[in-house]
Design a protein around this motif. Structure first.
Motif, PDB file in Angstrom:
ATOM      1  N   GLU A  38       0.845  -1.190   0.000  1.00 37.72           N
ATOM      2  CA  GLU A  38       0.000   0.000   0.000  1.00 37.72           C
ATOM      3  C   GLU A  38       0.879   1.239   0.000  1.00 37.72           C
ATOM      4  OE1 GLU A  38      -2.209   0.929   3.708  1.00 37.72           O
ATOM      5  OE2 GLU A  38      -1.163  -0.821   4.525  1.00 37.72           O
ATOM      6  N   LEU A  39       0.319   2.307  -0.519  1.00 40.56           N
ATOM      7  CA  LEU A  39       1.053   3.571  -0.553  1.00 40.56           C
ATOM      8  C   LEU A  39       1.170   4.153   0.843  1.00 40.56           C
ATOM      9  CD1 LEU A  39      -0.551   5.325  -3.658  1.00 40.56           C
ATOM     10  CD2 LEU A  39       1.712   4.250  -3.523  1.00 40.56           C
ATOM     11  N   THR A  40       2.330   4.719   1.129  1.00 42.28           N
ATOM     12  CA  THR A  40       2.506   5.487   2.354  1.00 42.28           C
ATOM     13  C   THR A  40       2.004   6.907   2.069  1.00 42.28           C
ATOM     14  OG1 THR A  40       4.707   6.211   1.680  1.00 42.28           O
ATOM     15  CG2 THR A  40       4.570   4.151   2.975  1.00 42.28           C
ATOM     16  N   VAL A  41       2.032   7.744   3.074  1.00 42.42           N
ATOM     17  CA  VAL A  41       1.668   9.159   2.870  1.00 42.42           C
ATOM     18  C   VAL A  41       2.605   9.767   1.830  1.00 42.42           C
ATOM     19  CG1 VAL A  41       1.544  11.425   3.973  1.00 42.42           C
ATOM     20  CG2 VAL A  41       0.664   9.407   5.173  1.00 42.42           C
ATOM     21  N   LEU A  42       3.881   9.437   1.925  1.00 45.67           N
ATOM     22  CA  LEU A  42       4.852   9.946   0.950  1.00 45.67           C
ATOM     23  C   LEU A  42       4.524   9.438  -0.456  1.00 45.67           C
ATOM     24  CD1 LEU A  42       7.475  11.543   0.496  1.00 45.67           C
ATOM     25  CD2 LEU A  42       8.730   9.414   0.985  1.00 45.67           C
ATOM     26  N   GLY A  43       4.179   8.171  -0.580  1.00 49.15           N
ATOM     27  CA  GLY A  43       3.807   7.605  -1.874  1.00 49.15           C
ATOM     28  C   GLY A  43       2.554   8.263  -2.435  1.00 49.15           C
ATOM     29  N   ARG A  44       1.581   8.517  -1.572  1.00 47.92           N
ATOM     30  CA  ARG A  44       0.337   9.167  -2.013  1.00 47.92           C
ATOM     31  C   ARG A  44       0.605  10.584  -2.522  1.00 47.92           C
ATOM     32  NH1 ARG A  44      -3.686   6.136  -1.595  1.00 47.92           N
ATOM     33  NH2 ARG A  44      -5.242   7.690  -2.069  1.00 47.92           N
ATOM     34  N   SER A  45       1.642  11.214  -2.006  1.00 48.92           N
ATOM     35  CA  SER A  45       1.950  12.576  -2.453  1.00 48.92           C
ATOM     36  C   SER A  45       2.357  12.613  -3.927  1.00 48.92           C
ATOM     37  CB  SER A  45       3.038  13.207  -1.573  1.00 48.92           C
ATOM     38  OG  SER A  45       4.300  12.611  -1.815  1.00 48.92           O
ATOM     39  N   LEU A  46       2.723  11.471  -4.497  1.00 50.40           N
ATOM     40  CA  LEU A  46       3.077  11.413  -5.918  1.00 50.40           C
ATOM     41  C   LEU A  46       1.852  11.463  -6.829  1.00 50.40           C
ATOM     42  CD1 LEU A  46       5.849   8.675  -5.837  1.00 50.40           C
ATOM     43  CD2 LEU A  46       6.151  11.126  -6.224  1.00 50.40           C
ATOM     44  N   LEU A  47       0.677  11.187  -6.288  1.00 46.99           N
ATOM     45  CA  LEU A  47      -0.527  11.138  -7.131  1.00 46.99           C
ATOM     46  C   LEU A  47      -0.782  12.463  -7.851  1.00 46.99           C
ATOM     47  CD1 LEU A  47      -2.795   8.996  -4.805  1.00 46.99           C
ATOM     48  CD2 LEU A  47      -1.994   8.364  -7.108  1.00 46.99           C
ATOM     49  N   SER A  48      -0.572  13.588  -7.180  1.00 48.84           N
ATOM     50  CA  SER A  48      -0.815  14.874  -7.845  1.00 48.84           C
ATOM     51  C   SER A  48       0.218  15.122  -8.946  1.00 48.84           C
ATOM     52  CB  SER A  48      -0.832  16.024  -6.842  1.00 48.84           C
ATOM     53  OG  SER A  48       0.405  16.103  -6.157  1.00 48.84           O
ATOM     54  N   LEU A  49       1.463  14.730  -8.707  1.00 47.55           N
ATOM     55  CA  LEU A  49       2.506  14.873  -9.731  1.00 47.55           C
ATOM     56  C   LEU A  49       2.193  13.995 -10.940  1.00 47.55           C
ATOM     57  CD1 LEU A  49       5.316  15.785 -10.723  1.00 47.55           C
ATOM     58  CD2 LEU A  49       6.261  13.888  -9.397  1.00 47.55           C
ATOM     59  N   ILE A  50       1.827  12.756 -10.689  1.00 47.17           N
ATOM     60  CA  ILE A  50       1.491  11.836 -11.778  1.00 47.17           C
ATOM     61  C   ILE A  50       0.254  12.334 -12.521  1.00 47.17           C
ATOM     62  CG2 ILE A  50       0.715   9.481 -12.296  1.00 47.17           C
ATOM     63  CD1 ILE A  50       2.540   8.608  -9.896  1.00 47.17           C
ATOM     64  N   GLY A  51      -0.707  12.870 -11.788  1.00 47.01           N
ATOM     65  CA  GLY A  51      -1.902  13.435 -12.425  1.00 47.01           C
ATOM     66  C   GLY A  51      -1.547  14.577 -13.365  1.00 47.01           C
ATOM     67  N   ALA A  52      -0.630  15.434 -12.930  1.00 47.37           N
ATOM     68  CA  ALA A  52      -0.209  16.559 -13.779  1.00 47.37           C
ATOM     69  C   ALA A  52       0.495  16.054 -15.037  1.00 47.37           C
ATOM     70  CB  ALA A  52       0.709  17.494 -12.993  1.00 47.37           C
ATOM     71  N   VAL A  53       1.328  15.037 -14.900  1.00 51.54           N
ATOM     72  CA  VAL A  53       2.029  14.476 -16.055  1.00 51.54           C
ATOM     73  C   VAL A  53       1.031  13.827 -17.015  1.00 51.54           C
ATOM     74  CG1 VAL A  53       3.675  12.688 -16.786  1.00 51.54           C
ATOM     75  CG2 VAL A  53       4.217  14.184 -14.857  1.00 51.54           C
ATOM     76  N   ARG A  54       0.009  13.172 -16.472  1.00 54.87           N
ATOM     77  CA  ARG A  54      -1.008  12.546 -17.328  1.00 54.87           C
ATOM     78  C   ARG A  54      -1.789  13.606 -18.112  1.00 54.87           C
ATOM     79  NH1 ARG A  54      -4.265   8.055 -14.110  1.00 54.87           N
ATOM     80  NH2 ARG A  54      -4.500   7.105 -16.152  1.00 54.87           N
ATOM     81  N   VAL A  55      -2.128  14.708 -17.470  1.00 51.98           N
ATOM     82  CA  VAL A  55      -2.840  15.790 -18.156  1.00 51.98           C
ATOM     83  C   VAL A  55      -1.955  16.371 -19.256  1.00 51.98           C
ATOM     84  CG1 VAL A  55      -3.753  18.142 -17.881  1.00 51.98           C
ATOM     85  CG2 VAL A  55      -4.378  16.353 -16.238  1.00 51.98           C
ATOM     86  N   TRP A  56      -0.675  16.639 -18.930  1.00 51.21           N
ATOM     87  CA  TRP A  56       0.247  17.174 -19.920  1.00 51.21           C
ATOM     88  C   TRP A  56       0.353  16.216 -21.098  1.00 51.21           C
ATOM     89  CZ3 TRP A  56       4.508  15.640 -22.545  1.00 51.21           C
ATOM     90  CH2 TRP A  56       5.213  16.640 -23.233  1.00 51.21           C
ATOM     91  N   SER A  57       0.489  14.934 -20.801  1.00 51.21           N
ATOM     92  CA  SER A  57       0.619  13.932 -21.861  1.00 51.21           C
ATOM     93  C   SER A  57      -0.610  13.902 -22.752  1.00 51.21           C
ATOM     94  CB  SER A  57       0.844  12.544 -21.262  1.00 51.21           C
ATOM     95  OG  SER A  57       2.052  12.522 -20.542  1.00 51.21           O
ATOM     96  N   LYS A  58      -1.782  13.940 -22.143  1.00 56.13           N
ATOM     97  CA  LYS A  58      -3.023  13.931 -22.927  1.00 56.13           C
ATOM     98  C   LYS A  58      -3.104  15.167 -23.821  1.00 56.13           C
ATOM     99  CE  LYS A  58      -8.013  13.840 -22.507  1.00 56.13           C
ATOM    100  NZ  LYS A  58      -9.106  14.317 -21.712  1.00 56.13           N
TER     101      LYS A  58
END
Length: 130
Positions: A85-105
């Protein structure tokens, strides 16, 4: 004329050398997305990742655990059940990954067109190949 690059721009103790994954490291980002909604077992993570080998997924999960992004829990059952499972630190990557996904799209058509243009130019015989 462009300014000269600073030879000290990449300090040996630069925090970028400790990055948990490269921008293009698709497996870490994809594992983060697989764990977004809660703990999962190894097989549950591997199923949507189809092309990842068990070895590479194991290495990715170990690296993520080492970096504090994932918590590995072994449940005392027979046979043992292991969940990630994701830790709090791991969960903090979700916003970064979301931004990269939007940029990619938003920019995927441009990116693919640039790749096609580069590849077609690369196939043309150069001066030494004529």
């Amino acid at each position: 004329m462009s300014a000269a690059l600073d030879p000290e721009m990449f300090d040996p103790v630069c925090p970028f050398s400790a990055m948990p994954f490269q921008i293009g490291d698709k497996w870490t980002a994809m594992v983060v997305l697989c764990l977004e909604h809660g703990p999962r077992r190894f097989g549950e993570i591997r199923t949507p990742l189809r092309t990842v080998t068990p070895k590479v997924l194991t290495e990715t999960l170990r690296a993520m655990e080492r970096d504090g992004l994932v918590l590995r829990t072994v449940h005392p059952e027979q046979p043992p059940r292991v969940e990630y499972e994701l830790t709090v630190l791991g969960r903090s990557l979700l916003s970064l990954i979301g931004a990269v996904r939007v940029w990619s799209k938003d920019h995927l058509p441009e990116l693919l067109a640039a790749r096609r243009a580069y590849e077609s130019e690369s196939r043309l015989p150069g001066p030494s190949q004529q």
